[in-house]
Design a protein around this motif. Structure first.
Motif, PDB file in Angstrom:
ATOM      1  N   GLY A  91     -10.565 -26.467 -29.610  1.00 49.25           N
ATOM      2  CA  GLY A  91     -10.648 -25.513 -30.699  1.00 49.25           C
ATOM      3  C   GLY A  91      -9.621 -25.780 -31.772  1.00 49.25           C
ATOM      4  O   GLY A  91      -8.479 -26.157 -31.478  1.00 49.25           O
TER       5      GLY A  91
ATOM      6  N   THR B  55     -10.025 -25.468 -19.931  1.00 47.52           N
ATOM      7  CA  THR B  55     -10.893 -26.343 -20.726  1.00 47.52           C
ATOM      8  C   THR B  55     -10.613 -27.805 -20.389  1.00 47.52           C
ATOM      9  O   THR B  55     -11.544 -28.602 -20.200  1.00 47.52           O
ATOM     10  CB  THR B  55     -10.674 -26.097 -22.228  1.00 47.52           C
TER      11      THR B  55
ATOM     12  N   SER C 228     -15.828 -25.461 -23.304  1.00 53.12           N
ATOM     13  CA  SER C 228     -15.249 -25.910 -24.572  1.00 53.12           C
ATOM     14  C   SER C 228     -14.907 -24.729 -25.466  1.00 53.12           C
ATOM     15  O   SER C 228     -15.578 -23.699 -25.458  1.00 53.12           O
ATOM     16  CB  SER C 228     -16.239 -26.832 -25.289  1.00 53.12           C
ATOM     17  N   ASN C 229     -13.855 -24.903 -26.274  1.00 52.64           N
ATOM     18  CA  ASN C 229     -13.476 -23.916 -27.294  1.00 52.64           C
ATOM     19  C   ASN C 229     -13.796 -24.408 -28.704  1.00 52.64           C
ATOM     20  O   ASN C 229     -13.348 -23.806 -29.675  1.00 52.64           O
ATOM     21  CB  ASN C 229     -11.965 -23.645 -27.213  1.00 52.64           C
ATOM     22  N   GLU C 230     -14.586 -25.460 -28.825  1.00 54.43           N
ATOM     23  CA  GLU C 230     -14.722 -26.103 -30.135  1.00 54.43           C
ATOM     24  C   GLU C 230     -15.466 -25.257 -31.158  1.00 54.43           C
ATOM     25  O   GLU C 230     -15.409 -25.535 -32.352  1.00 54.43           O
ATOM     26  CB  GLU C 230     -15.388 -27.473 -29.999  1.00 54.43           C
ATOM     27  N   GLN C 231     -16.160 -24.196 -30.724  1.00 55.44           N
ATOM     28  CA  GLN C 231     -16.868 -23.345 -31.677  1.00 55.44           C
ATOM     29  C   GLN C 231     -15.993 -22.240 -32.250  1.00 55.44           C
ATOM     30  O   GLN C 231     -16.430 -21.488 -33.115  1.00 55.44           O
ATOM     31  CB  GLN C 231     -18.097 -22.727 -30.996  1.00 55.44           C
ATOM     32  N   ASP C 232     -14.770 -22.101 -31.744  1.00 54.75           N
ATOM     33  CA  ASP C 232     -13.880 -21.049 -32.256  1.00 54.75           C
ATOM     34  C   ASP C 232     -13.562 -21.307 -33.725  1.00 54.75           C
ATOM     35  O   ASP C 232     -13.448 -22.460 -34.166  1.00 54.75           O
ATOM     36  CB  ASP C 232     -12.579 -21.014 -31.454  1.00 54.75           C
ATOM     37  N   ASN C 233     -13.394 -20.225 -34.471  1.00 55.87           N
ATOM     38  CA  ASN C 233     -13.067 -20.326 -35.889  1.00 55.87           C
ATOM     39  C   ASN C 233     -11.592 -19.991 -36.105  1.00 55.87           C
ATOM     40  O   ASN C 233     -10.949 -19.359 -35.278  1.00 55.87           O
ATOM     41  CB  ASN C 233     -13.934 -19.366 -36.703  1.00 55.87           C
TER      42      ASN C 233
END
Length: 553
Positions: free
Chosen positions: A387, A370, A514-519
């Protein structure tokens, strides 16, 4: 100073510790596979071994060599190999941290780790995927320096490890439980010292010879305290860092830590002597089993009688009383980070650990990939792209980072930093407000045991572009979320090896993005545990660890 060459002062040049002739290629071919191991006739269980063997033979090399491990995965899940303590300058993609610096080696696939050995000292190699290290994928790594700073006649490598009857995945399921009666059900391990059942280990000494004992805790959750009856230990190394010699009765080695001691044999073969490698933990309430007292024999003669220690107190050296041999002064910080370690029940109804309310979980794309892909979009310095569950802090090249680390739990955590050593500047108690400062030249380690209800101030220089984990090295705790990520100078991270990309593609893992959508799960703040132990809790490591050595030099 006894044991130090007369032509080398205590504050020897740091450059001398890194000089080496053109080295050799130390090449190993490892097939990582299940192996049936019988614990001294007590029980048999499956371990993760190498080439059909467990315990796994150690690796030995010389500074300046290149270590090459061709790893083939015959497990039914991804695996990886982390060389614990090696900085991996310019080789972050061989750091072996699963979903941090690589996607892991896919089942029935291979990966080659190619690591220039730029450090001398005592290290180890272990899996950094799931609980595979607990199940046995771990061994020693010793890198020697032809220009040894201390004199000795012979060296002995002693790996110290806990070994459980239960497979790691069964124990992890227990530790995830929100019910403390289930979570803290004692799991009692056995001790294995130097590849043998701890109580059967013999160390052979010859009179008047000086031995370097390399003590390496490659276990998963228990600390070890090592001592030899009637012998004085001279501590000269911690975590690959040479220190000014300190005399001591015993050495405590936390999970992931290493120490070298010099021991001069006595001048008589009239007696053999008991050594102790006692295991202990403050994680679990085990009145009958904490500490677990293991004893072996330092043997001068097969016919000699055995002498043992009558003193029951454990004495050890405080990290803050150690000084590195190179005399590096305390760094002046430019970047300040506070990390608060808590544990409690989270919104997914599992017990978890966290830094600053973020319980770490591996991202969908390795963090280093990333960082590389975001660098081209000029978003690599935005922590959000990594994330929330990675708890990423982005550092600029050559920042001097000060971490104020606070342990709000009532048990200890051995915190480990990849890619660096850190200076230990200050340690204090939250309850008593008492603290202790380091010397002007603070010791450096890559793994530091922080007691429950205590804080520490650590410093390191961000001089190694890459992505580096900072985590508790109790294997259960990293899987329960006690980890975070330093993304260091992302624009300077080196090129990805093609074989690494192939392993990602084989598992359907993207090689960038990107990992920004990980919860991530969120904590129930009213269910956090604190450093005040439950009623009736019996803590042992505080008083066992609290007696510091008073030997005069």
């Amino acid at each position: 100073m006894f044991g130090l060459r007369a032509d080398i002062l205590c504050y020897a040049s740091a450059m001398m510790l890194r000089i080496g002739a053109d080295g050799m290629v130390i090449e190993h071919f490892w097939t990582i596979e299940p192996v049936e191991y019988t614990m001294e006739g007590l029980f048999t269980r499956t371990a993760i071994g190498i080439n059909g063997q467990w315990p796994i033979p150690g690796i030995e090399a010389t500074i300046g060599d290149t270590l090459v491990i061709h790893a083939t995965n015959k497990l039914n899940e991804p695996t990886s190999l982390h060389s614990h303590g090696l900085f991996q300058n310019g080789t972050v993609f061989y750091d072996g941290a699963y979903m941090v610096s690589e996607c892991g080696i896919a089942p029935n696939s291979s990966f080659t780790y190619r690591i220039p050995l730029q450090q001398a000292g005592t290290y180890w190699i272990h899996s950094h995927s799931k609980q595979q290290s607990t199940d046995g994928l771990r061994t020693s790594l010793v890198i020697r320096d032809p220009r040894e700073q201390y004199e000795f006649d012979e060296e002995i490598i002693l790996t110290l490890q806990d070994w459980f009857r239960q497979p790691a995945h069964e124990m992890l399921k227990q530790f995830r439980s929100p019910d403390p009666r289930v979570r803290f059900t004692p799991a009692v391990p056995y001790g294995i010292i130097g590849g043998e059942c701890a109580n059967r280990k013999r160390i052979l000494f010859k009179p008047n010879r000086t031995y370097r004992l390399r003590l390496i805790n490659i276990g998963s959750s228990f600390d070890f305290h090592f001592s030899i009856a009637s012998h004085v230990l001279r501590l000269i190394e911690v975590d690959g860092v040479l220190v000014c010699e300190r005399l001591t009765h015993g050495v405590t080695v936390g999970v992931g830590q290493r120490a070298s001691v010099l021991v001069t044999a006595l001048n008589s073969t009239d007696h053999n002597y008991e050594f102790r490698a006692d295991m202990y933990t403050d994680l679990l309430q085990m009145p009958r089993y904490n500490p677990l007292n293991y004893t072996g024999v330092v043997q001068y003669s097969e016919e000699a009688s055995l002498k043992s220690d009558t003193c029951e107190r454990w004495l050890c050296i405080n990290d803050l009383d150690l000084e590195p041999l190179d005399g590096e002064l305390a760094l002046e910080p430019t970047t300040f980070i506070s990390l608060d370690a808590y544990s409690g029940v989270f919104s997914d109804q599992t017990f978890r650990h966290s830094f600053n309310n973020h319980s770490y979980a591996p991202p969908k794309i390795p963090t280093a990939l990333t960082a590389l892909s975001m660098a081209t979009q000029e978003r690599a310095y935005d922590p959000a792209v990594y994330g929330p569950q990675t708890n990423a802090y982005v550092l600029r090249h050559m920042d001097v980072v000060q971490i104020t680390l606070t342990n709000h739990d009532y048990y200890s955590h051995p915190f480990h930093l990849h890619g660096h050593t850190f200076q230990i500047i200050e340690v204090g108690s939250l309850r008593s407000r008492q603290s202790k400062l380091s010397m002007n030249s603070p010791v450096r380690r890559d793994t530091f045991v922080l007691k429950g209800g205590h804080y520490a101030i650590l410093r390191f220089r961000a001089d190694n572009p890459g992505v580096w984990l900072f985590h508790c090295h109790i294997n259960w705790h990293i899987d329960l979320g006690l980890a975070m990520t330093f993304v260091e100078a992302p624009e300077l991270i080196p090129k990805v090896p093609e074989m690494l990309r192939e392993n990602c593609i084989a598992q359907g893992i993207p090689t960038g993005g990107s990992n920004e959508q990980d919860n991530e799960p969120t904590p129930y703040t009213d269910q956090f545990e604190s450093y005040d132990p439950p009623s009736g809790w019996k803590l042992v490591s505080y008083f066992l660890n609290g007696n510091y050595d008073t030997i005069e030099e």
